[in-house]
Design a protein around this motif. Structure first.
Motif, PDB file in Angstrom:
ATOM      1  N   MET A   8       0.829  -1.238   0.215  1.00 25.09           N
ATOM      2  CA  MET A   8      -0.085  -0.099   0.097  1.00 25.09           C
ATOM      3  C   MET A   8       0.899   1.240  -0.149  1.00 25.09           C
ATOM      4  O   MET A   8       2.029   1.154   0.431  1.00 25.09           O
ATOM      5  N   PRO A   9       0.674   2.471  -0.607  1.00 24.76           N
ATOM      6  CA  PRO A   9       1.205   3.765  -0.587  1.00 24.76           C
ATOM      7  C   PRO A   9       1.556   3.945   0.872  1.00 24.76           C
ATOM      8  O   PRO A   9       0.694   3.675   1.915  1.00 24.76           O
ATOM      9  N   SER A  10       2.656   4.755   0.956  1.00 24.64           N
ATOM     10  CA  SER A  10       3.304   5.193   2.304  1.00 24.64           C
ATOM     11  C   SER A  10       2.427   6.146   2.942  1.00 24.64           C
ATOM     12  O   SER A  10       1.782   6.847   2.090  1.00 24.64           O
ATOM     13  N   ALA A  11       1.990   6.009   4.117  1.00 29.04           N
ATOM     14  CA  ALA A  11       1.168   7.180   4.735  1.00 29.04           C
ATOM     15  C   ALA A  11       2.113   8.610   5.111  1.00 29.04           C
ATOM     16  O   ALA A  11       1.560   9.587   5.173  1.00 29.04           O
ATOM     17  N   THR A  12       3.301   8.344   4.831  1.00 26.14           N
ATOM     18  CA  THR A  12       4.268   9.519   4.973  1.00 26.14           C
ATOM     19  C   THR A  12       4.858  10.059   3.568  1.00 26.14           C
ATOM     20  O   THR A  12       4.974   9.412   2.689  1.00 26.14           O
ATOM     21  N   PRO A  13       4.334  11.392   3.573  1.00 22.88           N
ATOM     22  CA  PRO A  13       4.883  11.932   2.307  1.00 22.88           C
ATOM     23  C   PRO A  13       6.236  11.892   1.745  1.00 22.88           C
ATOM     24  O   PRO A  13       7.188  12.026   2.731  1.00 22.88           O
ATOM     25  N   ARG A  14       6.560  11.301   0.478  1.00 28.46           N
ATOM     26  CA  ARG A  14       7.745  11.257   0.072  1.00 28.46           C
ATOM     27  C   ARG A  14       7.621  11.345  -1.432  1.00 28.46           C
ATOM     28  O   ARG A  14       6.703  11.198  -2.100  1.00 28.46           O
ATOM     29  N   LEU A  15       8.506  12.317  -1.984  1.00 25.83           N
ATOM     30  CA  LEU A  15       8.710  12.461  -3.379  1.00 25.83           C
ATOM     31  C   LEU A  15       9.570  11.661  -4.211  1.00 25.83           C
ATOM     32  O   LEU A  15      11.031  11.871  -3.560  1.00 25.83           O
ATOM     33  N   LEU A  16       9.449  11.358  -5.260  1.00 30.52           N
ATOM     34  CA  LEU A  16      10.297  10.576  -5.966  1.00 30.52           C
ATOM     35  C   LEU A  16      10.498  11.270  -7.105  1.00 30.52           C
ATOM     36  O   LEU A  16       9.390  11.683  -8.152  1.00 30.52           O
ATOM     37  N   LEU A  17      11.849  11.648  -7.895  1.00 30.26           N
ATOM     38  CA  LEU A  17      12.083  12.604  -8.863  1.00 30.26           C
ATOM     39  C   LEU A  17      12.857  11.678  -9.664  1.00 30.26           C
ATOM     40  O   LEU A  17      13.817  11.166  -9.402  1.00 30.26           O
ATOM     41  N   LEU A  18      12.060  11.335 -11.056  1.00 32.10           N
ATOM     42  CA  LEU A  18      12.815  10.545 -12.166  1.00 32.10           C
ATOM     43  C   LEU A  18      13.636  11.385 -13.104  1.00 32.10           C
ATOM     44  O   LEU A  18      13.299  12.236 -13.639  1.00 32.10           O
ATOM     45  N   ASP A  19      14.998  11.205 -13.207  1.00 32.31           N
ATOM     46  CA  ASP A  19      15.838  11.748 -14.342  1.00 32.31           C
ATOM     47  C   ASP A  19      15.354  10.911 -15.511  1.00 32.31           C
ATOM     48  O   ASP A  19      15.947   9.920 -16.026  1.00 32.31           O
ATOM     49  N   SER A  20      14.418  11.312 -16.246  1.00 38.70           N
ATOM     50  CA  SER A  20      13.600  10.559 -17.164  1.00 38.70           C
ATOM     51  C   SER A  20      14.684  10.200 -18.183  1.00 38.70           C
ATOM     52  O   SER A  20      15.028   8.714 -18.560  1.00 38.70           O
ATOM     53  N   ALA A  21      15.535  10.819 -18.921  1.00 36.92           N
ATOM     54  CA  ALA A  21      16.507  10.542 -19.978  1.00 36.92           C
ATOM     55  C   ALA A  21      17.570   9.539 -19.579  1.00 36.92           C
ATOM     56  O   ALA A  21      17.783   8.390 -20.072  1.00 36.92           O
ATOM     57  N   SER A  22      17.959   9.728 -18.149  1.00 34.35           N
ATOM     58  CA  SER A  22      18.912   8.942 -17.620  1.00 34.35           C
ATOM     59  C   SER A  22      18.545   7.454 -17.648  1.00 34.35           C
ATOM     60  O   SER A  22      19.250   6.197 -18.078  1.00 34.35           O
TER      61      SER A  22
END
Length: 313
Positions: free
Chosen positions: A1-15
Protein backbone atom coordinates in the motif's frame (compact mmCIF):
# COMPACT_ATOMS: atom_id res chain seq x y z
CA UNK A 1 0.00 0.00 0.00
CA UNK A 2 1.16 3.62 -0.50
CA UNK A 3 3.19 5.11 2.32
CA UNK A 4 1.26 7.22 4.83
CA UNK A 5 4.34 9.44 5.08
CA UNK A 6 4.78 11.99 2.28
CA UNK A 7 7.76 11.24 0.02
CA UNK A 8 8.71 12.66 -3.37
CA UNK A 9 10.29 10.54 -6.12
CA UNK A 10 12.02 12.53 -8.88
CA UNK A 11 12.96 10.59 -12.00
CA UNK A 12 15.80 11.69 -14.28
CA UNK A 13 13.85 10.42 -17.27
CA UNK A 14 16.51 10.48 -20.01
CA UNK A 15 19.07 8.83 -17.72
CA UNK A 16 16.61 6.01 -17.10
CA UNK A 17 15.30 5.48 -20.62
CA UNK A 18 18.82 5.47 -22.07
CA UNK A 19 19.72 2.83 -19.49
CA UNK A 20 16.60 0.84 -20.39
CA UNK A 21 17.41 1.07 -24.10
CA UNK A 22 20.90 -0.36 -23.65
CA UNK A 23 19.98 -2.80 -20.88
CA UNK A 24 16.75 -4.39 -22.13
CA UNK A 25 17.04 -6.77 -25.11
CA UNK A 26 15.03 -6.13 -28.24
CA UNK A 27 11.47 -7.40 -27.92
CA UNK A 28 9.09 -8.99 -30.39
CA UNK A 29 7.84 -6.42 -32.88
CA UNK A 30 4.77 -4.62 -31.62
CA UNK A 31 1.68 -3.98 -33.78
CA UNK A 32 2.78 -0.35 -34.04
CA UNK A 33 6.09 -1.38 -35.60
CA UNK A 34 7.97 0.80 -33.08
CA UNK A 35 10.71 -0.82 -30.97
CA UNK A 36 9.68 -1.08 -27.33
CA UNK A 37 12.66 -2.20 -25.27
CA UNK A 38 13.30 1.28 -23.82
CA UNK A 39 9.57 1.83 -23.26
CA UNK A 40 9.07 -1.48 -21.48
CA UNK A 41 12.26 -1.09 -19.45
CA UNK A 42 11.45 2.45 -18.37
CA UNK A 43 7.88 1.60 -17.34
CA UNK A 44 9.11 -1.43 -15.41
CA UNK A 45 11.61 0.85 -13.66
CA UNK A 46 8.70 2.98 -12.48
CA UNK A 47 6.98 -0.12 -11.13
CA UNK A 48 10.12 -1.19 -9.25
CA UNK A 49 10.91 2.26 -7.85
CA UNK A 50 7.37 3.05 -6.73
CA UNK A 51 7.00 -0.38 -5.18
CA UNK A 52 10.24 -0.04 -3.24
CA UNK A 53 10.24 3.61 -2.14
CA UNK A 54 6.45 4.08 -1.83
CA UNK A 55 6.26 7.76 -2.79
CA UNK A 56 3.14 9.84 -2.35
CA UNK A 57 4.39 12.31 -4.97
CA UNK A 58 6.26 11.62 -8.22
CA UNK A 59 7.58 13.49 -11.25
CA UNK A 60 9.26 12.35 -14.44
CA UNK A 61 11.67 15.21 -15.05
CA UNK A 62 12.35 15.98 -18.69
CA UNK A 63 15.04 17.59 -20.83
CA UNK A 64 13.12 20.29 -22.68
CA UNK A 65 16.58 21.61 -23.57
CA UNK A 66 19.38 19.07 -23.14
CA UNK A 67 22.13 21.66 -23.85
CA UNK A 68 20.91 25.12 -22.79
CA UNK A 69 22.50 28.01 -24.61
CA UNK A 70 23.24 29.82 -21.36
CA UNK A 71 25.49 26.95 -20.31
CA UNK A 72 27.16 26.81 -23.74
CA UNK A 73 27.75 30.57 -23.61
CA UNK A 74 29.59 30.09 -20.32
CA UNK A 75 31.63 27.05 -21.46
CA UNK A 76 31.44 26.39 -25.23
CA UNK A 77 32.67 22.79 -24.88
CA UNK A 78 29.66 21.89 -22.72
CA UNK A 79 28.24 18.62 -24.15
CA UNK A 80 29.66 19.57 -27.56
CA UNK A 81 30.74 15.99 -28.26
CA UNK A 82 27.14 14.77 -27.93
CA UNK A 83 25.72 16.99 -30.67
CA UNK A 84 24.43 14.99 -33.66
CA UNK A 85 26.31 15.36 -36.96
CA UNK A 86 23.40 17.45 -38.16
CA UNK A 87 23.32 19.99 -35.35
CA UNK A 88 19.67 20.77 -36.09
CA UNK A 89 18.83 17.27 -34.84
CA UNK A 90 20.10 18.13 -31.36
CA UNK A 91 21.52 15.38 -29.17
CA UNK A 92 22.78 12.24 -30.86
CA UNK A 93 20.24 9.50 -30.08
CA UNK A 94 20.28 5.90 -31.39
CA UNK A 95 17.90 5.38 -34.31
CA UNK A 96 15.83 2.78 -32.47
CA UNK A 97 15.51 4.90 -29.32
CA UNK A 98 14.22 8.10 -30.92
CA UNK A 99 10.73 6.78 -31.82
CA UNK A 100 10.33 5.32 -28.34
CA UNK A 101 10.64 8.61 -26.46
CA UNK A 102 7.17 9.92 -27.45
CA UNK A 103 5.68 6.55 -26.46
CA UNK A 104 7.36 6.86 -23.05
CA UNK A 105 5.71 10.27 -22.68
CA UNK A 106 2.34 8.73 -23.56
CA UNK A 107 2.86 6.02 -20.95
CA UNK A 108 3.54 8.63 -18.31
CA UNK A 109 0.34 10.43 -19.24
CA UNK A 110 -1.94 7.40 -19.01
CA UNK A 111 -0.27 6.35 -15.74
CA UNK A 112 -0.84 9.77 -14.19
CA UNK A 113 2.86 10.49 -13.70
CA UNK A 114 3.52 14.18 -14.42
CA UNK A 115 6.14 14.82 -17.12
CA UNK A 116 7.81 18.03 -15.95
CA UNK A 117 10.14 20.11 -18.08
CA UNK A 118 10.81 23.76 -18.84
CA UNK A 119 12.07 25.65 -21.89
CA UNK A 120 15.82 26.40 -21.75
CA UNK A 121 16.44 23.98 -18.90
CA UNK A 122 17.65 20.41 -18.48
CA UNK A 123 15.96 17.74 -16.40
CA UNK A 124 18.71 18.26 -13.80
CA UNK A 125 17.48 21.82 -13.32
CA UNK A 126 13.88 20.68 -12.95
CA UNK A 127 15.02 18.12 -10.37
CA UNK A 128 17.09 20.74 -8.54
CA UNK A 129 14.16 23.13 -8.40
CA UNK A 130 11.65 20.56 -7.19
CA UNK A 131 14.09 19.12 -4.63
CA UNK A 132 14.73 22.63 -3.33
CA UNK A 133 11.02 23.48 -3.29
CA UNK A 134 10.11 20.38 -1.28
CA UNK A 135 13.18 20.45 0.99
CA UNK A 136 11.93 20.37 4.54
CA UNK A 137 8.40 19.56 3.38
CA UNK A 138 8.97 15.87 2.68
CA UNK A 139 11.90 13.51 1.99
CA UNK A 140 13.08 13.53 -1.62
CA UNK A 141 14.55 10.62 -3.59
CA UNK A 142 16.28 11.55 -6.86
CA UNK A 143 16.67 8.60 -9.25
CA UNK A 144 19.50 9.05 -11.75
CA UNK A 145 22.63 7.58 -13.23
CA UNK A 146 24.24 11.04 -13.29
CA UNK A 147 26.72 12.05 -10.58
CA UNK A 148 25.97 15.74 -11.17
CA UNK A 149 22.91 15.41 -8.96
CA UNK A 150 24.97 14.36 -5.93
CA UNK A 151 25.12 18.09 -5.20
CA UNK A 152 21.50 17.88 -3.98
CA UNK A 153 22.24 15.40 -1.18
CA UNK A 154 21.24 16.76 2.22
CA UNK A 155 20.72 14.51 5.23
CA UNK A 156 18.94 17.18 7.28
CA UNK A 157 16.03 17.33 4.84
CA UNK A 158 16.13 13.68 3.77
CA UNK A 159 17.25 14.46 0.21
CA UNK A 160 19.21 11.55 -1.25
CA UNK A 161 20.14 10.17 -4.65
CA UNK A 162 19.16 6.69 -5.81
CA UNK A 163 22.15 6.17 -8.10
CA UNK A 164 21.56 3.62 -10.84
CA UNK A 165 24.84 3.72 -12.79
CA UNK A 166 26.18 0.45 -11.39
CA UNK A 167 23.32 -1.66 -10.11
CA UNK A 168 20.33 -0.21 -11.93
CA UNK A 169 17.05 0.40 -10.13
CA UNK A 170 17.08 -3.04 -8.53
CA UNK A 171 20.42 -2.62 -6.76
CA UNK A 172 21.24 1.10 -6.71
CA UNK A 173 23.70 2.99 -4.56
CA UNK A 174 21.80 5.12 -2.05
CA UNK A 175 23.79 8.33 -1.89
CA UNK A 176 23.65 10.30 1.34
CA UNK A 177 26.30 12.39 3.07
CA UNK A 178 27.99 9.30 4.52
CA UNK A 179 28.36 7.96 0.97
CA UNK A 180 29.89 11.26 -0.18
CA UNK A 181 32.38 11.18 2.70
CA UNK A 182 33.35 7.58 2.04
CA UNK A 183 33.52 7.77 -1.76
CA UNK A 184 34.78 11.31 -2.38
CA UNK A 185 35.96 12.60 1.01
CA UNK A 186 33.60 15.59 0.84
CA UNK A 187 31.03 16.26 3.58
CA UNK A 188 28.03 17.71 1.75
CA UNK A 189 26.27 18.02 -1.58
CA UNK A 190 27.50 21.60 -1.89
CA UNK A 191 31.08 20.44 -1.36
CA UNK A 192 30.57 17.78 -4.02
CA UNK A 193 29.55 20.51 -6.50
CA UNK A 194 32.71 22.46 -5.70
CA UNK A 195 34.81 19.34 -6.19
CA UNK A 196 33.05 18.64 -9.50
CA UNK A 197 33.96 22.11 -10.75
CA UNK A 198 37.63 21.62 -9.91
CA UNK A 199 37.77 18.03 -11.21
CA UNK A 200 35.75 18.64 -14.37
CA UNK A 201 33.77 16.00 -16.22
CA UNK A 202 34.79 14.80 -19.67
CA UNK A 203 31.34 13.26 -20.22
CA UNK A 204 29.89 16.79 -20.08
CA UNK A 205 32.74 18.55 -21.83
CA UNK A 206 33.92 20.30 -18.67
CA UNK A 207 37.73 20.42 -18.60
CA UNK A 208 38.25 21.11 -14.91
CA UNK A 209 41.49 22.60 -13.64
CA UNK A 210 44.45 20.82 -15.20
CA UNK A 211 46.26 18.67 -12.67
CA UNK A 212 43.52 18.91 -10.02
CA UNK A 213 41.78 15.58 -9.57
CA UNK A 214 39.21 14.39 -7.06
CA UNK A 215 41.60 13.77 -4.19
CA UNK A 216 43.41 17.09 -4.54
CA UNK A 217 40.10 18.92 -4.91
CA UNK A 218 38.73 17.25 -1.78
CA UNK A 219 41.85 18.20 0.21
CA UNK A 220 41.60 21.80 -0.92
CA UNK A 221 37.92 21.95 0.04
CA UNK A 222 38.66 20.38 3.44
CA UNK A 223 41.32 23.02 4.08
CA UNK A 224 39.51 26.08 2.76
CA UNK A 225 35.86 25.12 3.17
CA UNK A 226 34.60 25.72 -0.35
CA UNK A 227 35.59 26.72 -3.86
CA UNK A 228 35.00 30.32 -2.86
CA UNK A 229 37.34 29.82 0.08
CA UNK A 230 40.01 28.30 -2.18
CA UNK A 231 39.84 31.25 -4.56
CA UNK A 232 39.98 33.72 -1.68
CA UNK A 233 43.10 31.95 -0.37
CA UNK A 234 44.75 32.24 -3.78
CA UNK A 235 43.87 35.92 -4.04
CA UNK A 236 45.24 36.66 -0.58
CA UNK A 237 48.52 34.83 -1.17
CA UNK A 238 47.79 32.09 1.38
CA UNK A 239 51.10 30.17 1.63
CA UNK A 240 49.29 26.82 1.97
CA UNK A 241 48.59 26.97 -1.78
CA UNK A 242 51.91 27.21 -3.53
CA UNK A 243 54.11 26.04 -6.37
CA UNK A 244 52.60 24.08 -9.25
CA UNK A 245 49.24 23.81 -7.51
CA UNK A 246 48.94 27.58 -7.23
CA UNK A 247 50.04 27.99 -10.85
CA UNK A 248 47.41 25.51 -12.04
CA UNK A 249 44.61 27.17 -10.10
CA UNK A 250 45.65 30.62 -11.31
CA UNK A 251 45.82 29.37 -14.91
CA UNK A 252 42.29 28.01 -14.51
CA UNK A 253 40.90 31.31 -13.26
CA UNK A 254 38.69 32.02 -16.29
CA UNK A 255 37.28 28.49 -16.18
CA UNK A 256 36.61 28.83 -12.44
CA UNK A 257 34.75 32.08 -13.08
CA UNK A 258 32.35 30.32 -15.48
CA UNK A 259 32.09 26.71 -14.34
CA UNK A 260 30.14 27.02 -11.06
CA UNK A 261 27.09 28.36 -12.90
CA UNK A 262 27.31 25.52 -15.44
CA UNK A 263 27.78 22.77 -12.86
CA UNK A 264 25.18 24.01 -10.36
CA UNK A 265 21.67 22.81 -11.06
CA UNK A 266 19.12 25.62 -11.23
CA UNK A 267 16.75 25.93 -8.30
CA UNK A 268 14.34 28.50 -9.69
CA UNK A 269 12.82 26.86 -12.78
CA UNK A 270 9.11 27.73 -13.19
CA UNK A 271 7.73 24.24 -12.46
CA UNK A 272 6.71 24.30 -8.81
CA UNK A 273 2.99 24.77 -9.49
CA UNK A 274 2.66 21.25 -10.95
CA UNK A 275 0.66 18.87 -8.74
CA UNK A 276 2.90 15.86 -8.14
CA UNK A 277 0.51 13.94 -5.88
CA UNK A 278 -0.19 10.36 -6.93
CA UNK A 279 -3.94 10.32 -7.48
CA UNK A 280 -6.44 7.92 -5.96
CA UNK A 281 -7.00 5.99 -9.19
CA UNK A 282 -5.58 5.37 -12.63
CA UNK A 283 -6.57 8.44 -14.68
CA UNK A 284 -6.98 6.87 -18.13
CA UNK A 285 -7.61 3.11 -18.14
CA UNK A 286 -8.89 3.18 -21.72
CA UNK A 287 -5.83 5.06 -22.92
CA UNK A 288 -3.59 2.61 -21.11
CA UNK A 289 -5.34 -0.31 -22.78
CA UNK A 290 -4.86 1.25 -26.22
CA UNK A 291 -1.16 1.85 -25.59
CA UNK A 292 -0.75 -1.67 -24.25
CA UNK A 293 -2.29 -3.18 -27.39
CA UNK A 294 -0.59 -0.85 -29.88
CA UNK A 295 2.88 -1.42 -28.46
CA UNK A 296 2.64 -4.84 -26.83
CA UNK A 297 3.47 -3.50 -23.35
CA UNK A 298 0.53 -4.74 -21.30
CA UNK A 299 2.83 -6.37 -18.74
CA UNK A 300 4.98 -3.33 -17.91
CA UNK A 301 2.01 -0.95 -17.88
CA UNK A 302 0.02 -3.29 -15.66
CA UNK A 303 2.91 -3.59 -13.19
CA UNK A 304 3.40 0.17 -13.06
CA UNK A 305 -0.33 0.80 -12.59
CA UNK A 306 -0.47 -1.78 -9.78
CA UNK A 307 2.47 -0.12 -8.02
CA UNK A 308 1.03 3.39 -8.36
CA UNK A 309 -2.58 2.48 -7.54
CA UNK A 310 -2.50 -0.65 -5.36
CA UNK A 311 -5.87 0.16 -3.82
CA UNK A 312 -7.42 -0.53 -7.24
CA UNK A 313 -6.39 -4.21 -7.14
Amino acid sequence: MPSATPRLLLLDSASLYFRAFYGVPARAEAPSGIPTNAVAGFVDMIATLVGRYRPTHVAACWDDDWRPQWRVDAIPTYKAHRVAEDAAEGEEVPDELGPQVPVIAQCLEVLGVPKVGAAHYEADDVIGTLAHHYRGVMPVDVVTGDRDLFQLVDDASGTRVIYTARGGVRDPDVVDQAYLRTKYDVPTGDAYADMAVLRGDTSDGLPGVAGIGEKTAARLIATHGSLEGIRAAIASGDPSIKGAQRARLEAGSDYLDAAPRVVAVARDVPVTDVDLTIGPELPDPAGMSRLALDHGIAGPLGRAAAALYPQAD
